[in-house]
Scaffold this active site. Sequence first.
Site, PDB file in Angstrom:
ATOM      1  N   HIS A  86     -15.529 -26.397  43.499  1.00 55.37           N
ATOM      2  CA  HIS A  86     -15.320 -26.720  42.071  1.00 55.37           C
ATOM      3  C   HIS A  86     -14.019 -26.121  41.556  1.00 55.37           C
ATOM      4  CE1 HIS A  86     -19.439 -28.340  41.609  1.00 55.37           C
ATOM      5  NE2 HIS A  86     -19.779 -27.372  42.434  1.00 55.37           N
TER       6      HIS A  86
ATOM      7  N   ASN B  14     -24.738 -30.799  38.415  1.00 52.90           N
ATOM      8  CA  ASN B  14     -23.790 -31.804  38.878  1.00 52.90           C
ATOM      9  C   ASN B  14     -24.032 -33.110  38.125  1.00 52.90           C
ATOM     10  OD1 ASN B  14     -22.325 -30.363  40.897  1.00 52.90           O
ATOM     11  ND2 ASN B  14     -24.032 -30.593  42.322  1.00 52.90           N
TER      12      ASN B  14
END
Length: 479
Positions: free
Chosen positions: A52, A124
């Site tokens: 990320h 997510n």
Amino acid sequence: MTFTTDDAGVPAPSDHHSLSVGPNGPLLLQDHYLIQKMAHFNRERVPERVVHAKGGGAHGFLRITEDVSQFTKAKLFQKGAETPLFLRFSTVAGENGSADTARDPRGFALKFYTEDGNYDIVGNNTPVFFIRDPQKFSDFIHSQKRRADNHLHDHNMQWDFWTLQPESAHQVTFLMTDRGTPASWRHMHGFGSHTFLWYNAAGEKYWVKYHFKTDQGIQNFTAAEAQALTATDPDYHTRDLFEAIKRGEHPSWTVNVQIMPFEAAADYRFNPFDLTKVWPHSDYPEITIGQFVLNRNPANYFAEVEQSGFEPANLVPGIGASPDKMLQGRLFSYPDAHRYRIGPNYLQLPINQPRVPVHSYNFDGPMAYRNPQDPVYTPNTVGGPAADPSLYSGESYHVAGEVIRSAYTLHAEDDDHRQPRALWENVLSGTDRAHLVSNIVGHASAPEVTAEMKQRVVQYWNNVHKDLGQGVAQGLGLA
């Protein structure tokens, strides 16, 4: 055959299973091999996030419109409550500077600044994940990153991992549809993904899943559209969110939950804590409880986005962890990553600092600027702060079992292909199916993907659905 060892050369006990109390119970801190893998994994990059790394974010607020006090006593979820928040979006595999529109899951991490301290939901844009045991996490990410020899991304090693882990099929199906290339962060759903525990003021317990439904509607790019933007505007999603909020077009998401009675989990038709599965809405329909809005851009990207740290371990009274093994691993892994990447006092940074007074016996360390007074220990007789266990009344539940490395105990309908097959048969349109096939074929046609690997790719998808496998085989020129 070469056997796996830990970093001290000691033979590894398992490449696949963490040490737990029984097949379905929580993980144990004594699992040195798991801790070593996760701790070492968190320290592989300096200073960007290991996963990320590329992302953007914005400030906003959560407003609860429905009464769910029968399920949880968490203050931020009481009807009428309004809670400030920060949301960071991200890609998963790409480095800082990679293209926003690459095919990848998107991180959807929320930090709520509640009156009981920070509550983080680190999710997510998909409701499932590739694996169900954290023992495999660093290996999975390594397969999606770069080779050791030429430092290149390699589709062959990605398919090598996926085809050896059939539990990945559900998430890879999502990834290879056009949901793997959302048109913007504003036009995608978010999910808590894991199962969490809710408990009310009477101590009654429930299992819960979070769904954040975009009010802007779902919009995705085709593979060609996403690929074109990687060249012309690699920061497209970052720019889109910032400019939309700047124009006063504040994106919002409806907050829904699925609620499962605590006792129903034990004999549910599949394991409700398996991160590769969803709960069918026919069994547990979504309940709308509120909405959140993003209405303020960061003033400084580094201070507010790059230095933000989210951790599933931030659980306020009324909310607890479930036996989901991936969640259990992340309870350790995420705050440990922040201590390494940002420093041990990362929670003193303004973006991470709670909006309530902190009365902690942790002090000093690099970059500390909160200076507690005496006493610096507990228990004490001089009026120092003391814990109130009653706040967490209802969080506990019974587990028992042999200390063991094992997969979850299978429920009646536990398998790795039933749910991705249902996605193909019942959810995807004809156009969605055609794009899924073409996206898989395009990815598996990379020059480094071997002929033997292409055969495995076909079998992987044939296990999901014969029509899907046949389409992939035809696209790859295989029988």
